[in-house]
Design a protein around this motif. Sequence first.
Motif, PDB file in Angstrom:
ATOM      1  N   HIS A  28       0.826  -1.218   0.000  1.00 38.20           N
ATOM      2  CA  HIS A  28       0.000   0.000   0.000  1.00 38.20           C
ATOM      3  C   HIS A  28       0.856   1.262   0.000  1.00 38.20           C
ATOM      4  O   HIS A  28       0.326   2.368   0.005  1.00 38.20           O
ATOM      5  N   THR A  29       2.170   1.094  -0.006  1.00 39.71           N
ATOM      6  CA  THR A  29       3.077   2.236  -0.042  1.00 39.71           C
ATOM      7  C   THR A  29       3.231   2.711  -1.483  1.00 39.71           C
ATOM      8  O   THR A  29       3.581   1.920  -2.367  1.00 39.71           O
ATOM      9  N   PRO A  30       2.953   3.976  -1.774  1.00 41.51           N
ATOM     10  CA  PRO A  30       3.131   4.475  -3.148  1.00 41.51           C
ATOM     11  C   PRO A  30       4.547   4.211  -3.634  1.00 41.51           C
ATOM     12  O   PRO A  30       5.510   4.271  -2.864  1.00 41.51           O
ATOM     13  N   VAL A  31       4.671   3.923  -4.912  1.00 39.60           N
ATOM     14  CA  VAL A  31       5.960   3.511  -5.458  1.00 39.60           C
ATOM     15  C   VAL A  31       7.038   4.567  -5.235  1.00 39.60           C
ATOM     16  O   VAL A  31       8.210   4.241  -5.000  1.00 39.60           O
ATOM     17  N   ASP A  32       6.652   5.844  -5.257  1.00 35.12           N
ATOM     18  CA  ASP A  32       7.655   6.887  -5.067  1.00 35.12           C
ATOM     19  C   ASP A  32       8.119   6.999  -3.619  1.00 35.12           C
ATOM     20  O   ASP A  32       9.110   7.675  -3.332  1.00 35.12           O
ATOM     21  N   ARG A  33       7.442   6.316  -2.689  1.00 33.87           N
ATOM     22  CA  ARG A  33       7.839   6.329  -1.281  1.00 33.87           C
ATOM     23  C   ARG A  33       8.597   5.063  -0.892  1.00 33.87           C
ATOM     24  O   ARG A  33       9.075   4.950   0.239  1.00 33.87           O
ATOM     25  N   LEU A  34       8.714   4.113  -1.821  1.00 27.22           N
ATOM     26  CA  LEU A  34       9.429   2.883  -1.507  1.00 27.22           C
ATOM     27  C   LEU A  34      10.900   3.121  -1.166  1.00 27.22           C
ATOM     28  O   LEU A  34      11.424   2.489  -0.236  1.00 27.22           O
ATOM     29  N   PRO A  35      11.634   4.008  -1.868  1.00 27.56           N
ATOM     30  CA  PRO A  35      13.023   4.251  -1.457  1.00 27.56           C
ATOM     31  C   PRO A  35      13.131   4.715  -0.006  1.00 27.56           C
ATOM     32  O   PRO A  35      14.042   4.283   0.722  1.00 27.56           O
ATOM     33  N   ALA A  36      12.225   5.577   0.440  1.00 27.40           N
ATOM     34  CA  ALA A  36      12.246   6.039   1.831  1.00 27.40           C
ATOM     35  C   ALA A  36      11.909   4.893   2.787  1.00 27.40           C
ATOM     36  O   ALA A  36      12.504   4.784   3.869  1.00 27.40           O
ATOM     37  N   LEU A  37      10.968   4.035   2.395  1.00 24.05           N
ATOM     38  CA  LEU A  37      10.609   2.885   3.225  1.00 24.05           C
ATOM     39  C   LEU A  37      11.793   1.945   3.380  1.00 24.05           C
ATOM     40  O   LEU A  37      12.122   1.512   4.502  1.00 24.05           O
ATOM     41  N   PHE A  38      12.454   1.626   2.277  1.00 21.13           N
ATOM     42  CA  PHE A  38      13.580   0.699   2.334  1.00 21.13           C
ATOM     43  C   PHE A  38      14.768   1.324   3.068  1.00 21.13           C
ATOM     44  O   PHE A  38      15.535   0.609   3.730  1.00 21.13           O
ATOM     45  N   ALA A  39      14.927   2.641   2.977  1.00 18.03           N
ATOM     46  CA  ALA A  39      15.977   3.312   3.744  1.00 18.03           C
ATOM     47  C   ALA A  39      15.708   3.195   5.242  1.00 18.03           C
ATOM     48  O   ALA A  39      16.648   3.037   6.038  1.00 18.03           O
ATOM     49  N   GLU A  40      14.439   3.252   5.631  1.00 16.53           N
ATOM     50  CA  GLU A  40      14.093   3.087   7.047  1.00 16.53           C
ATOM     51  C   GLU A  40      14.355   1.660   7.509  1.00 16.53           C
ATOM     52  O   GLU A  40      14.865   1.437   8.616  1.00 16.53           O
ATOM     53  N   PHE A  41      14.030   0.677   6.665  1.00 18.06           N
ATOM     54  CA  PHE A  41      14.365  -0.712   6.993  1.00 18.06           C
ATOM     55  C   PHE A  41      15.870  -0.865   7.194  1.00 18.06           C
ATOM     56  O   PHE A  41      16.325  -1.513   8.133  1.00 18.06           O
ATOM     57  N   LEU A  42      16.635  -0.270   6.290  1.00 21.60           N
ATOM     58  CA  LEU A  42      18.097  -0.356   6.381  1.00 21.60           C
ATOM     59  C   LEU A  42      18.602   0.265   7.682  1.00 21.60           C
ATOM     60  O   LEU A  42      19.487  -0.289   8.346  1.00 21.60           O
ATOM     61  N   ARG A  43      18.034   1.394   8.050  1.00 23.07           N
ATOM     62  CA  ARG A  43      18.478   2.110   9.252  1.00 23.07           C
ATOM     63  C   ARG A  43      18.372   1.252  10.504  1.00 23.07           C
ATOM     64  O   ARG A  43      19.274   1.243  11.347  1.00 23.07           O
ATOM     65  N   VAL A  44      17.266   0.520  10.655  1.00 25.75           N
ATOM     66  CA  VAL A  44      17.015  -0.182  11.918  1.00 25.75           C
ATOM     67  C   VAL A  44      17.663  -1.567  11.964  1.00 25.75           C
ATOM     68  O   VAL A  44      17.673  -2.204  13.014  1.00 25.75           O
ATOM     69  N   LEU A  45      18.216  -2.036  10.855  1.00 25.49           N
ATOM     70  CA  LEU A  45      18.859  -3.352  10.821  1.00 25.49           C
ATOM     71  C   LEU A  45      20.344  -3.251  11.151  1.00 25.49           C
ATOM     72  O   LEU A  45      21.020  -2.296  10.777  1.00 25.49           O
ATOM     73  N   ALA A  46      20.831  -4.270  11.832  1.00 24.34           N
ATOM     74  CA  ALA A  46      22.260  -4.370  12.101  1.00 24.34           C
ATOM     75  C   ALA A  46      22.992  -4.750  10.815  1.00 24.34           C
ATOM     76  O   ALA A  46      22.405  -5.350   9.904  1.00 24.34           O
ATOM     77  N   PRO A  47      24.277  -4.429  10.709  1.00 26.39           N
ATOM     78  CA  PRO A  47      25.046  -4.844   9.527  1.00 26.39           C
ATOM     79  C   PRO A  47      24.975  -6.355   9.316  1.00 26.39           C
ATOM     80  O   PRO A  47      25.139  -7.136  10.248  1.00 26.39           O
ATOM     81  N   GLY A  48      24.673  -6.765   8.083  1.00 28.70           N
ATOM     82  CA  GLY A  48      24.577  -8.175   7.745  1.00 28.70           C
ATOM     83  C   GLY A  48      23.232  -8.806   8.032  1.00 28.70           C
ATOM     84  O   GLY A  48      23.005  -9.965   7.675  1.00 28.70           O
ATOM     85  N   ALA A  49      22.325  -8.077   8.674  1.00 28.20           N
ATOM     86  CA  ALA A  49      21.025  -8.654   9.042  1.00 28.20           C
ATOM     87  C   ALA A  49      20.145  -8.849   7.808  1.00 28.20           C
ATOM     88  O   ALA A  49      20.161  -8.038   6.883  1.00 28.20           O
ATOM     89  N   PRO A  50      19.339  -9.936   7.799  1.00 29.53           N
ATOM     90  CA  PRO A  50      18.477 -10.204   6.649  1.00 29.53           C
ATOM     91  C   PRO A  50      17.139  -9.468   6.722  1.00 29.53           C
ATOM     92  O   PRO A  50      16.633  -9.165   7.802  1.00 29.53           O
ATOM     93  N   LEU A  51      16.591  -9.209   5.560  1.00 29.23           N
ATOM     94  CA  LEU A  51      15.264  -8.628   5.392  1.00 29.23           C
ATOM     95  C   LEU A  51      14.507  -9.472   4.380  1.00 29.23           C
ATOM     96  O   LEU A  51      15.038  -9.791   3.313  1.00 29.23           O
TER      97      LEU A  51
END
Length: 215
Positions: A121-144
């Motif tokens: 339900h996330t607009p396609v133009d907001r996906l980069p921001a969403l994935f950047a937030e996922f990256l922020r909260v994950l530890a290095p090497g952690a899977p998504l």
Amino acid sequence: MTDADFLATTRTFYDAIAEDYAELFQDELAHRPLERAVLGVFAELVEGDGPVADLGCGPGRTTARLAALGLPVFGVDLSESMLAIARRENPGLRFEQGSMMELDLPDGALAGALSFYSSIHTPVDRLPALFAEFLRVLAPGAPLLVAFQAGDEHRHHDRPFGHPVSLTFQRRRPEHIADLLTAAGFALVSRTVREPDPALDEVSQQAFLIVRKTK
């Protein structure tokens, strides 16, 4: 559409249909062996003792599955009605209200995360921001793990179960999502696409991408 607009629309939709949705998909994973296998692979890729987040957890079915696989998992969802069901069905697990676009988590806090059909339900133009937030909260090497319906044509649901709400379910091309995840700072681990199952009333392919946060 602003973040506030699509988040409010999504929350209203799922608050309205929560009980009907949870009943309809009560045994959802029992009929989806490939999904269970992908969740098992994801669980094996998680390393360390940090928590794992089920982002957009809905009624908590995938959260419970990952907990049964031994992960220290908790759920996050926009919809308080969905969270009420998740807490009722899984009293031993933790569920929090929040937005995937702005998670209340420190940088690098998670040993793993999944977005199981929750980015649709996330607009396609907001996906980069969403994935950047996922990256922020994950530890290095952690899977998504990111799961979604594959394709180009979106599907609009109007007045589901008779409720006066509507929402568009957006289908994506796996290669496009893989490119966005790579651009965000993830490395692709696996790409799985299965054909639609008529017995489950599916009309589109189902895609499952597992990536790792690059170190």
